[in-house]
Design an enzyme around this catalytic site. Sequence first.
Site, PDB file in Angstrom:
ATOM      1  N   SER A 139     -20.587 -24.389  69.248  1.00 16.54           N
ATOM      2  CA  SER A 139     -20.597 -23.882  67.877  1.00 16.54           C
ATOM      3  C   SER A 139     -21.168 -22.475  67.832  1.00 16.54           C
ATOM      4  O   SER A 139     -22.058 -22.121  68.612  1.00 16.54           O
ATOM      5  CB  SER A 139     -21.462 -24.808  67.007  1.00 16.54           C
ATOM      6  N   LYS A 158     -26.640 -28.007  70.462  1.00 13.05           N
ATOM      7  CA  LYS A 158     -25.450 -27.405  71.070  1.00 13.05           C
ATOM      8  C   LYS A 158     -25.846 -26.446  72.189  1.00 13.05           C
ATOM      9  O   LYS A 158     -25.213 -26.406  73.251  1.00 13.05           O
ATOM     10  CB  LYS A 158     -24.623 -26.685  70.004  1.00 13.05           C
ATOM     11  N   TYR A 202     -29.453 -28.871  64.913  1.00  7.93           N
ATOM     12  CA  TYR A 202     -28.053 -28.996  65.333  1.00  7.93           C
ATOM     13  C   TYR A 202     -27.678 -27.880  66.306  1.00  7.93           C
ATOM     14  O   TYR A 202     -27.126 -28.127  67.390  1.00  7.93           O
ATOM     15  CB  TYR A 202     -27.125 -28.954  64.120  1.00  7.93           C
TER      16      TYR A 202
END
Length: 337
Positions: A124, A152, A148
């Site tokens: 991402s 990643k 989050y």
Amino acid sequence: MTVMITGGAGFVGSHICVELIHAGRKVVVYDNFCNSHPEVINRIRRITGTAPEVVRGDVRDVEALISALSAHGCSAVIHLAGLKSVADSVSKSTEYYDCNVVGTLRLAQAMQQTGVRNIVFSSSATVYGEPDMLPLREDHKLAPFSPYGRTKMQAEELLSDIAQSQSPLNVVILRYFNPVGSHESGLIGEDPNGIPNNLMPYISRVAIGRLPVLNVYGNDYPTPDGTGIRDYVHVADLAAGHVAALDCADKQRVLKVNLGTGRGTSVLELVDAYAGACGKTIPITFAPRRAGDIASYYASAELAANVLGWHAKRGIAEMCRDAWNWQRKNPNGYLDQ
């Protein structure tokens, strides 16, 4: 080539399935369906004439992964399975690290044990954090501001380390910007559980009448119209990028590539484009900025063009047209079936 797609029944995964089948690859969907619907498999068959094989399983279950990779003779993996809400990752950080980081480790272990060497990883643009400069290049520092984004980043680092180990993998890391739109047939599209976290499906649900108004968080950013700017990429273009990534996975040990258009679009520009596509007014209300939101970010798409031979073909008008086509044909998403 047989490709296993973890999370293959999801929004991005279903479109990759279609692209791979059209490219002559065999596909195995490995999914626990926690944020997707089994009807997706029927829709893929209707589009392509071929239903992918399906294994219901959790990405943290290494024995189930080994069994699936072996039973289907997989030669590559596209790893999409994971939790993806920035907001939820703050309150549920343990779950996010368990699924996104531990799940990636278990998958890598299963691949090593079955001799599957090539993996394309769904990362991402959130790994970059606040941009020092735009457009964002792959060599920009990584400073994610949410759990989050950190999961990643850690999954990227884990795979990069394993790529250099005694049982190495060939790793292509694809840093997504903002996938939107749907397949042109309107048979598959974005159908999030609950209130959408992303802008386009929220607009779609307002347009179809499932939500009353679009909340726009912040209209005082240092951008031309005061709203946040993002790089939106059509999900069909994104899917094509995965096929290109698979084709070059064994050419170098680790490759990190942005998948974006290289162009930024503001919230209000996207709302106007969607209103033009659906022929309706999208009611909006302005709300305060959300903590951690960034004024503007968009990709440098040069490396994807030079190394993968890939570039986004569709613009904002096509993205909104196809998103609305999906929504109007499926007012309640896959629950209409």
